[in-house]
Each structure stands twice: as structure tokens, then as C-alpha cells.
Design a protein around this motif. Structure first.
Motif, short mmCIF file in Angstrom:
data_model
loop_
_atom_site.label_atom_id
_atom_site.label_comp_id
_atom_site.label_asym_id
_atom_site.label_seq_id
_atom_site.Cartn_x
_atom_site.Cartn_y
_atom_site.Cartn_z
N SER A 142 0.83 -1.20 0.00
CA SER A 142 0.00 0.00 0.00
C SER A 142 0.86 1.24 0.00
CB SER A 142 -0.91 0.01 1.24
OG SER A 142 -0.12 0.03 2.41
N ARG A 143 0.30 2.33 -0.51
CA ARG A 143 1.01 3.59 -0.57
C ARG A 143 1.25 4.13 0.83
NH1 ARG A 143 -1.58 9.24 -1.64
NH2 ARG A 143 0.26 10.56 -1.82
N GLY A 144 2.40 4.72 1.04
CA GLY A 144 2.69 5.39 2.30
C GLY A 144 3.31 4.45 3.31
N PRO A 145 3.62 4.94 4.52
CA PRO A 145 4.24 4.14 5.56
C PRO A 145 3.32 3.00 5.98
CG PRO A 145 4.29 6.50 6.08
CD PRO A 145 3.38 6.34 4.91
N SER A 146 3.93 1.93 6.50
CA SER A 146 3.13 0.82 6.98
C SER A 146 2.38 1.26 8.23
CB SER A 146 4.03 -0.37 7.30
OG SER A 146 4.99 -0.02 8.28
N ALA A 147 1.20 0.71 8.43
CA ALA A 147 0.37 1.09 9.58
C ALA A 147 -0.62 -0.03 9.84
CB ALA A 147 -0.36 2.40 9.31
N PRO A 148 -1.16 -0.11 11.05
CA PRO A 148 -2.16 -1.13 11.36
C PRO A 148 -3.34 -1.06 10.40
CG PRO A 148 -1.43 -0.02 13.37
CD PRO A 148 -0.84 0.74 12.21
N ASP A 149 -3.99 -2.19 10.22
CA ASP A 149 -5.09 -2.28 9.25
C ASP A 149 -6.24 -1.34 9.61
OD1 ASP A 149 -6.17 -3.72 6.87
OD2 ASP A 149 -7.71 -4.31 8.31
N CYS A 156 -1.69 5.84 13.51
CA CYS A 156 -2.08 6.16 12.13
C CYS A 156 -1.43 7.45 11.65
CB CYS A 156 -3.59 6.29 12.01
SG CYS A 156 -4.53 4.81 12.46
N GLU A 157 -0.74 8.14 12.54
CA GLU A 157 -0.24 9.48 12.23
C GLU A 157 0.64 9.52 11.00
OE1 GLU A 157 2.39 13.03 14.40
OE2 GLU A 157 1.78 11.24 15.51
N ASN A 158 1.64 8.64 10.91
CA ASN A 158 2.58 8.69 9.78
C ASN A 158 1.88 8.39 8.45
OD1 ASN A 158 4.70 9.32 11.47
ND2 ASN A 158 5.36 7.20 11.73
N LEU A 159 0.95 7.43 8.48
CA LEU A 159 0.24 7.08 7.26
C LEU A 159 -0.62 8.24 6.78
CD1 LEU A 159 -0.68 4.92 5.18
CD2 LEU A 159 -2.53 4.36 6.77
N TYR A 160 -1.32 8.88 7.68
CA TYR A 160 -2.20 9.98 7.30
C TYR A 160 -1.40 11.21 6.89
CZ TYR A 160 -6.26 7.44 9.06
OH TYR A 160 -7.26 6.52 9.24
#
Length: 391
Positions: free
Chosen positions: A204-211, A247-251
Motif C-alpha cells: 500500500s502507498r505510504g508508511p506501513s500502519a495497522p489495518d 495512524c499518524e505517519n500514514l495519514y
């Protein structure tokens, strides 16, 4: 329409009148086509001509696409990228040509065609003592808020066409927003029970993060009528999700990159959008005076939503969790009117981040890496280190 508009691009027919544009505007766009290296005056013809190719070749490719990524890549390569590249070069020039000739648009023969065969009520009450053509020519020339529209287009294109300085290379902000849209589509599909068509090994696009960061619970809204879902409901749901720490880094990467920051910090764009909407609403009310109260109430409500959303995005800080986002524009002020405005409207942690980055930009002129170092190409663009090109 194609034959008429394509006279601009054909020297043999450039001297002929245009049914759609009239003599003066046709001459203005012919001049733009002949004298500018980008041939911007030919945009009308290019659009109607390329539409045929899109419907044939591009639609076949889209139907054959096996995965969502393939589908969206085709749209980006065949539609979004060429359209935006052309718009970045030509939208301002086309608008300038129109602003210079619009006062003569009444000489175009298209008005008589519309009046006689367009199915319009040429004796409607809103016309008063004026005939149909005179009324609508006045609307197009004098009442459409063209000055506001011009600012809105200029600011929008300045933000979309700038380099995405969160990324290495020459990626533009319009690509960032397109990728954000496709990401949101996949998240929505997954959240609503659909199954995005993606390759198993596709990341997925962006940093990895919980589902749970890319999955939303729509059950509450699905049980409600659309008219009962308020802006406050949607805002609270979005804020709750944005304030989740993991979720901060993904957002930050997906929604609040420097391209988004450029848009939301651009107060000239915000004002132009509201002034344009208000001007169009005034025209609507004149035509449908019985709906004046409802129209005014509606536009007031939407303006309040718009301002609230912009203010929230300009300083997205979560008091309970301490989550905070970096909303510094890509050009650190250049696209929105000067470096001194880059940190305007920020406070707390956001102000500290922006101030630190401005200081770093001023001190990195000998080649500093900027924010991110070898990582994602930082927004501190003072130098030519591995963090990204100098701005």
C-alpha cells in the motif's frame, strides 16, 4: 462544434468566423495559438479531438485492466497527466485571452442557435423587459464573477502544478492528489465490504500502519438517511481517526503532504472559491427568486462548513493523544504569497515545526539534506542533499 473550434488550429480557416466564439474571441485564440510556442489557443480543438481517441483506445485498455492499480495507472498516464501538463502550461494564458475578449462574445451566432433550438423559455419572467439573448450575454459578460474565477484558477493551478517536494524528482502535486484519491477509493471499497483488485505482493502507498487505519466503520451512517448525516458527524468521525497515534505517519503521507498544505494554507484560493460561489448563487436567485431564502441559507451553511474544515486542517492537533501534523506548503510560502506567510495561522507544535523548517531552509544553502535526510526527500529544501532537490 469540433469543426468550428478546430478552425483555430488550421491556418487555412483561421480567418473565418466562429459560430461558438464569434469574431473577436476567435481572433484572440488564433493569436494565442500562432504566437505562443505551447499552441495554447488550440486547446478547444485538442480537447474535442482527443476525446475520440480516449473513448476508443483508453476505454479498451481500461476494460482489459486486471487490477485496480492497472486501471488507475491507465487513467493517470492517458488522461490526468497529459490534461494537467497542458493545463499547467495553458490555463492561465487561455483565461487571459478570454478575459480580453469576453465583452464581444455577444457577436457569436451560437446565441441565435440556442435561442431558437435550445428549448429555453425566451419569455420567462426573470427576463423582465430584456430579450433572452441580451439578458444572457450580460450574464456571461458582466455577472459571472470572472475576476474571482480567474484568481481561483490561477491559485489552483499554482498549487497543483508545483513540484511535490516531499518526493524526489519532479513529481507534481496533481499526481499526489490523484494517488490520494485512488488510495481513498481502495480504503472505501475495503471498508464497505468490497474487495479491491490488488496483487498479493503489492504494498500500500505510504508508511506501513495497522489495518484499522485504512478501515472505517460505516455501519452508523448506513442506517441513517443521507439527509440526516450532518457535517459534524462526518467531521467527528474523521477527527477521531486522525487522532489515533499509530495512524499518524500514514495519514501525514497520504492526506497531509506539502501539496495538501499548499492548498489549505492558500487563503487567496479560499476567498476566491467563496466569492465565486456567492456570485453564481446571485445569478441563480435572480432566475429563481422563489428559492432565494433557501439558496441563501444553503450557501451560508456550506460556507461555515468550508471555513471550519479549512481552519481544522490548518492546525490539525489532537489534544487528547498529542497527535499533530505538519502542514507546511511545498514551497514554504512561494505558492501562497511569500515565505513570510508560510507559518501563518499555525500554533503550538505546528508553529514550532514550521519555524524550525524555515530556519533550516535559510541555513542549508551549502547542501544540507533537509528534513528526512535519506528518507522521503524532506520539505527543508535548502540544499541539494539526498533528501531532495533544492527548491
Amino acid at each position: 462544434a469540433k469543426n468550428d473550434l478546430c478552425k483555430i488550429n488550421n491556418e487555412q480557416f483561421q480567418s473565418q468566423n466562429s459560430v461558438i466564439l464569434g469574431k473577436t474571441c476567435k481572433k484572440a485564440f488564433v493569436k494565442l495559438y500562432n504566437e505562443e510556442p505551447d499552441r495554447c489557443g488550440g486547446m478547444f480543438c485538442n480537447v474535442v479531438t482527443n476525446a475520440e481517441t480516449f473513448l476508443n483506445d483508453t476505454m479498451r485498455a481500461l476494460i482489459a485492466a486486471q487490477y485496480d492499480k492497472d486501471f488507475f495507472d491507465i487513467i493517470e498516464e492517458n488522461v490526468v497527466a497529459p490534461a494537467m501538463e497542458y493545463s499547467c502550461k495553458c490555463s492561465g494564458k487561455m483565461m487571459d485571452a478570454w478575459m480580453g475578449c469576453k465583452n464581444k462574445i455577444g457577436e457569436a451566432d451560437i446565441w441565435y442557435t440556442l435561442m431558437n433550438f435550445g428549448g429555453f423559455d425566451t419569455s420567462a419572467d426573470y427576463l423582465g423587459e430584456v430579450d433572452w439573448k441580451t439578458y444572457w450575454v450580460d450574464v456571461v459578460v458582466n455577472r459571472v464573477p470572472w475576476d474571482d474565477i480567474e484568481i481561483m484558477i490561477e491559485r489552483t493551478m499554482a498549487n497543483l502544478c508545483q513540484r511535490d517536494t516531499d518526493m524526489k524528482g519532479d513529481s507534481k502535486c496533481y499526481s499526489y492528489f490523484y494517488k490520494t484519491f485512488t488510495t481513498l477509493y481502495q480504503w472505501y471499497l475495503k471498508s464497505s465490504g468490497g474487495n479491491p483488485a490488488v496483487k498479493k505482493n503489492e504494498r500500500s502507498r505510504g508508511p506501513s500502519a495497522p489495518d484499522h487505519c485504512s478501515t472505517y466503520d460505516f455501519s452508523e451512517f448506513m442506517e441513517m438517511e443521507a439527509a440526516d448525516i450532518s457535517f459534524a458527524d462526518i467531521k467527528d468521525a474523521v477527527v477521531d481517526k486522525f487522532c489515533v497515534e499509530d495512524c499518524e505517519n500514514l495519514y501525514q503521507a497520504t492526506f497531509l503532504g506539502c501539496c495538501t498544505a499548499s492548498m489549505i494554507q492558500d487563503t487567496d484560493l479560499e476567498q476566491a472559491v467563496m466569492d465565486t460561489a456567492e456570485g453564481i448563487a446571485e445569478i441563480y436567485v435572480d432566475i429563481y427568486p422563489e428559492e432565494e431564502e433557501e439558496a441563501e441559507a444553503g450557501i451560508t451553511e456550506y460556507f461555515e462548513y468550508y471555513r471550519e474544515a479549512m481552519n481544522m486542517l490548518r492546525n490539525p492537533t489532537c489534544e487528547d493523544t498529542g497527535v499533530s501534523y505538519d502542514v507546511t506548503p511545498c514551497t514554504e510560502g512561494d505558492s501562497a504569497g511569500g515565505d513570510e506567510d508560510a507559518c501563518a495561522g499555525l500554533s503550538g507544535k505546528q508553529l514550532k515545526i514550521c519555524t524550525r523548517k524555515k530556519s533550516k531552509k535559510g541555513g542549508d544553502k551549502k547542501g544540507g539534506k533537509g528534513k528526512g535526510g535519506k528518507g522521503k526527500g524532506g520539505k527543508g529544501k535548502g540544499g541539494k542533499g539526498k533528501g531532495g532537490k533544492g527548491g
